[in-house]
Scaffold this motif. Structure first.
Motif, mmCIF file in Angstrom:
data_model
loop_
_atom_site.group_PDB
_atom_site.id
_atom_site.type_symbol
_atom_site.label_atom_id
_atom_site.label_comp_id
_atom_site.label_asym_id
_atom_site.label_seq_id
_atom_site.Cartn_x
_atom_site.Cartn_y
_atom_site.Cartn_z
ATOM 1 N N ASP A 25 0.843 -1.199 0.000
ATOM 2 C CA ASP A 25 0.000 0.000 0.000
ATOM 3 C C ASP A 25 0.885 1.259 0.000
ATOM 4 O OD1 ASP A 25 -1.842 2.001 0.419
ATOM 5 O OD2 ASP A 25 -2.876 0.976 2.055
ATOM 6 N N THR A 62 -0.046 4.349 -0.132
ATOM 7 C CA THR A 62 -0.545 5.416 0.743
ATOM 8 C C THR A 62 -0.017 5.238 2.165
ATOM 9 O OG1 THR A 62 -2.612 4.208 1.138
ATOM 10 C CG2 THR A 62 -2.632 5.869 -0.598
ATOM 11 N N LYS A 63 0.158 3.987 2.596
ATOM 12 C CA LYS A 63 0.778 3.728 3.910
ATOM 13 C C LYS A 63 2.220 4.230 3.902
ATOM 14 C CE LYS A 63 -1.619 -0.353 5.716
ATOM 15 N NZ LYS A 63 -1.418 -1.760 6.097
#
Length: 193
Positions: free
Chosen positions: A93, A95-96
């Motif tokens: 991910d 965005t993480k």
């Protein structure tokens, strides 16, 4: 009698004019710092990462309230210092990853109140990985912070903390020692799983 007094006065003046002995006040001293030998050992345990750390350090789990699995402290009892490691799984991910990178900069910027300078650099490590290093100057508790990631599965942040309320001039040897140890950790960092 007058001549006798003048002779004594001249003798005293000549005796006081000797500049061969100069006395200075004793300067404040700093504590003696005996740095441990820089010998390393591999991190043992079931972590999603591994690295080599100093044989004079002790690995303990991070027991702060916000601690998550695989957060550890590399503690240096003789130096009254530690390196705090926070690990975050990414699971692909991005965005993480962006959030964790932003958090790393946010945590480093908390020292700006007392910092005199802050330098950031991306370094290419001998092991082929890249890491971001943040060096902070001034009367701050953390002079050296860093993070490394594979951008897909793993994110590891480290921060060097000194537990002493001493002026930084006397702590420079310890800070330099911990910077060298941190670089060794980054150079030997490997991801598991």
């Amino acid at each position: 009698m007058k001549g006798y007094l003048i002779l004594i006065l001249l003798t005293l003046i000549m005796g006081c004019g000797n500049k061969s002995t100069v006395y200075y006040p004793k300067p404040k001293g700093f504590e003696r710092i005996d740095l441990p030998k820089q010998e390393y050992q591999a991190l043992q345990g079931k972590y999603p990462y591994t690295f080599e750390y100093s044989k004079s350090a002790i690995i303990t789990p991070d027991k702060t309230i916000e601690a998550e699995p695989y957060w550890i402290l590399v503690e240096y009892p003789t130096l009254n210092a530690k390196i705090q490691f926070t690990y975050k799984p990414l699971n692909g991910d991005l965005t993480k990853l962006d959030k964790h990178v932003a958090d790393a900069y946010k945590l480093a910027s908390k020292h700006q109140v007392r910092a005199t300078a802050q330098r950031e650099q991306v370094v290419q490590l001998k092991n082929g990985k890249k890491a971001v290093i943040i060096e902070i100057d001034g009367e701050v508790p953390s002079h050296f912070q860093f993070y490394a990631t594979d951008t897909a599965k793993h994110f590891l942040r480290g921060a060097v903390y000194l537990n002493a309320a001493t002026l930084n001039d006397s702590l420079t040897p310890i800070v330099d020692y911990l910077k060298a140890d941190s670089r060794r950790i980054l150079e030997t960092l490997k991801w598991n799983k």
